[in-house]
Scaffold this motif. Sequence first.
Motif, PDB file in Angstrom:
ATOM      1  N   SER A 165      36.938  51.542  37.915  1.00  0.00           N
ATOM      2  CA  SER A 165      36.940  50.838  39.189  1.00  0.00           C
ATOM      3  C   SER A 165      38.228  51.172  39.913  1.00  0.00           C
ATOM      4  N   HIS A 166      38.122  51.469  41.192  1.00  0.00           N
ATOM      5  CA  HIS A 166      39.299  51.790  41.987  1.00  0.00           C
ATOM      6  C   HIS A 166      38.968  51.576  43.450  1.00  0.00           C
ATOM      7  N   ALA A 167      39.975  51.677  44.309  1.00  0.00           N
ATOM      8  CA  ALA A 167      39.786  51.470  45.748  1.00  0.00           C
ATOM      9  C   ALA A 167      40.127  52.746  46.494  1.00  0.00           C
ATOM     10  N   THR A 168      39.309  53.061  47.459  1.00  0.00           N
ATOM     11  CA  THR A 168      39.559  54.217  48.298  1.00  0.00           C
ATOM     12  C   THR A 168      39.226  53.850  49.734  1.00  0.00           C
ATOM     13  N   GLY A 169      39.499  54.752  50.682  1.00  0.00           N
ATOM     14  CA  GLY A 169      39.204  54.435  52.067  1.00  0.00           C
ATOM     15  C   GLY A 169      39.904  55.363  53.035  1.00  0.00           C
ATOM     16  N   GLY A 190      46.013  59.185  43.870  1.00  0.00           N
ATOM     17  CA  GLY A 190      47.393  59.138  44.317  1.00  0.00           C
ATOM     18  C   GLY A 190      47.549  59.272  45.803  1.00  0.00           C
ATOM     19  N   SER A 191      48.806  59.313  46.198  1.00  0.00           N
ATOM     20  CA  SER A 191      49.188  59.517  47.591  1.00  0.00           C
ATOM     21  C   SER A 191      50.329  60.515  47.627  1.00  0.00           C
ATOM     22  N   ARG A 192      50.251  61.491  48.524  1.00  0.00           N
ATOM     23  CA  ARG A 192      51.336  62.439  48.763  1.00  0.00           C
ATOM     24  C   ARG A 192      51.961  62.200  50.135  1.00  0.00           C
ATOM     25  N   ALA A 200      43.865  55.524  49.132  1.00  0.00           N
ATOM     26  CA  ALA A 200      43.741  55.086  47.742  1.00  0.00           C
ATOM     27  C   ALA A 200      44.762  53.980  47.542  1.00  0.00           C
ATOM     28  N   ASN A 201      44.570  53.165  46.524  1.00  0.00           N
ATOM     29  CA  ASN A 201      45.509  52.089  46.227  1.00  0.00           C
ATOM     30  C   ASN A 201      45.929  52.217  44.771  1.00  0.00           C
ATOM     31  N   PRO A 202      47.206  51.936  44.448  1.00  0.00           N
ATOM     32  CA  PRO A 202      47.729  52.277  43.117  1.00  0.00           C
ATOM     33  C   PRO A 202      47.330  51.313  42.005  1.00  0.00           C
ATOM     34  N   TRP A 203      46.044  51.235  41.756  1.00  0.00           N
ATOM     35  CA  TRP A 203      45.541  50.506  40.598  1.00  0.00           C
ATOM     36  C   TRP A 203      44.211  51.111  40.160  1.00  0.00           C
ATOM     37  N   VAL A 204      43.913  50.944  38.899  1.00  0.00           N
ATOM     38  CA  VAL A 204      42.592  51.268  38.361  1.00  0.00           C
ATOM     39  C   VAL A 204      42.228  50.212  37.332  1.00  0.00           C
ATOM     40  N   MET A 205      40.949  49.988  37.151  1.00  0.00           N
ATOM     41  CA  MET A 205      40.444  49.146  36.076  1.00  0.00           C
ATOM     42  C   MET A 205      39.389  49.931  35.306  1.00  0.00           C
ATOM     43  N   VAL A 206      39.307  49.690  34.018  1.00  0.00           N
ATOM     44  CA  VAL A 206      38.375  50.411  33.155  1.00  0.00           C
ATOM     45  C   VAL A 206      37.602  49.402  32.312  1.00  0.00           C
ATOM     46  N   ASP A 207      36.286  49.601  32.213  1.00  0.00           N
ATOM     47  CA  ASP A 207      35.460  48.831  31.289  1.00  0.00           C
ATOM     48  C   ASP A 207      34.493  49.791  30.612  1.00  0.00           C
ATOM     49  N   LEU A 501      50.220  48.694  50.902  1.00  0.00           N
ATOM     50  CA  LEU A 501      49.748  47.515  50.171  1.00  0.00           C
ATOM     51  C   LEU A 501      49.875  47.811  48.688  1.00  0.00           C
ATOM     52  N   ASP A 502      50.786  47.112  48.021  1.00  0.00           N
ATOM     53  CA  ASP A 502      51.028  47.353  46.599  1.00  0.00           C
ATOM     54  C   ASP A 502      51.922  46.250  46.065  1.00  0.00           C
ATOM     55  N   LEU A 503      52.099  46.220  44.752  1.00  0.00           N
ATOM     56  CA  LEU A 503      52.926  45.188  44.127  1.00  0.00           C
ATOM     57  C   LEU A 503      54.394  45.334  44.476  1.00  0.00           C
ATOM     58  N   GLY A 504      54.847  46.544  44.791  1.00  0.00           N
ATOM     59  CA  GLY A 504      56.244  46.742  45.145  1.00  0.00           C
ATOM     60  C   GLY A 504      56.599  46.095  46.457  1.00  0.00           C
TER      61      GLY A 504
END
Length: 696
Positions: A165-169, A190-192, A200-207, A501-504
């Motif tokens: 699971s991840h976010a893009t746009g 990532g982002s360059r 993209a947003n700097p998180w991923v989730m895995v199940d 938009l990020d935790l930092g």
Amino acid sequence: MAGISYLDDHRTWVLTGAATTYALRLDEDDVPTHVYWGPRLSPPEVVELTGKTLPRWDGFNDPNEGLDELAADGGTRYWTPALQLRFADGTRGLEWRYETHASTGGHLAISFTDRHYPVRLTLHYRFRGDVLERWTELSADTDVEVARADSATWVLPVLEDYRLSHATGRWAAETQLRREAVPHGETVFGSRRGITSHHANPWVMVDDGTATERHGEVYGVALAWSGSWRLTTTRASTGRLTISGGFGQDGVVHLVGPGKPLTTPVAAGLCTDGGFGAASRAWHAYVREHVLPHPGELRPVLYNSWEATGFEVSEAGQRALAERAAALGVELFVLDDGWFGARTGDHAGLGDWHVNRERFPDGLQPLVDAVHALGMKFGLWVEPEMVNPDSDLYRAHPDWVLHHAHRRRSELRNQLVLDFARPEVAAWAHGWLDRLVGDHGVDFLKWDMNRPFSEAGRPGEADQDRVWVEHTRAVYAILDRLRADHPGLRVEACSGGGGRLDLGVLARTDQVWPSDNTDALDRLRIQHGYSQLYPARAMSAWVTDNPNFVTGRSVPRRFRFHVAMAGVLGLGGDIARWPEADLAFAREMIALYRDIRPVVQHGALHRLRPPDGDGLVALQYVLGDRSVVLAYRQAAHFAEPDRLLRLDGLDPADRYLNPDSGATHSGAVLLAHGLRLGLPTGDFASTVIRLERIPR
């Protein structure tokens, strides 16, 4: 009980969170090696999982591959590297030598050196609830080229399958949730761009592919970084999966040496067996309690003048808007672009941060005082990191922008990026921001950044690539210093919408602007993706005019308000032109929002119906004895009746009162059978339902 244990006989560290355990050990060569990440185990139980390094199967296959705590390049280690070093004599890689460790206040630091070169490396670990924070420090006595320095490598348990699971746009379509099978090999997000990015947003989730909102194991990793970044998933044919992440990008090399240490941003990890809903609620709690600067506050209802005035700003016009906003119940008035320099459009004036005296003959203070007298806080839009070539600042300091020798200076939105990694530029920015806030009593800044990096260099500088890190660090430092010097100041992060938009950035701001797209229908999807990691407490959401300036769509005012009430409610329309019926409705909706605001901003979110297709979308927030349900029918087909909506997060043994209808409901019935929503007929129907636990 949470804590850190060191099992000396096994050279193993066991970190215990609220309901999670994380363990690592040193192998026979001093390489830090992953042992366990999952539901809580005791140290003796962890011992059952530890063992010696297994011998290689053959010359090509290593059963230990992918188990390194920080996958360093070198030797016969072929996994995706999280650390790549090159020394002055051309030698590459790292050979670990354990030095010592220390644990204080729940923080574990394990120190290493290279077996030959004077390089020091420290791995850091710290539990915040059930979120484990990890980061790395590098230092050296001689210059070392660092091609990659990730914050951590996360080793996931072997699952039957892996789904990502991840976010893009993109701009105006940020944080679109994607779920797909994890490919074998390496997958890089990532982002360059020098910023977090809309794309993209700097998180991923895995199940394992079977998790739902309510059930299943979910593992997540998120970076606390607002510059260029990357997260890499690596899936091997053996079934092993890792996630490696940190700042930087391919081709960017940092020099670490005397007086030039490198500390990576925090990479945070979370695991839960309660599905995506439990994962999100844990992330939200972590952000509210351990990331945001003022977690206990309620964010005010704001009005922003941009859509009403654009660049056509005047003191009289802003006063009129402020008076009308105050009468609606608005608590924070924000003057957007057009108040400074020669800023009559986006072609000029950025960088000249002095009040335009033609528009504000006596400066900003009369407007600030008028807004305060109306009982509202006063806010300003700023874009400190940018400059227009048509500005006094650029004419005086053309060398202050990011640029390369013999290359054109690429403009986007008629702007260039200032090099905040230069101490004199950062000092200049802090100076005018400090005066602006302090001299005028500014309560709120909307800090914008409307373009990514290009030509990110500084001619004559030996270590030009450090700008990719030091620019972001300088932004952080300015925000930290401003907030320390002006404790009442609150900040909203913006980058052309959701580009930062990020935790930092959330550690230094109070809310974020997730998208320039305020179309309520589109916002359902943007806010759904946002909510996977970030809480409603930090999500600014506006009600704007019809037709929407991004999409051209017209949506009923009720629907627009109800969608924005799922976050931090704001108004962004031209309220000077609203008819009395719209103003009366706005007063009613703002009063309702101020009542439910504690539950929305600080409650636990349950996503009852996601925005799949064009049917019903429903959210529920629960805080103490109160619950708020927001439901939206996007489109009605074939006159189908509404189905009952099953709620979550309630006590089945209790009864709940709807104060608006007077009806009472059994918690057990609401959980097992559902609630009748009573939505109006037709498309774009919505409702807000309040429930209160009845004392036993």
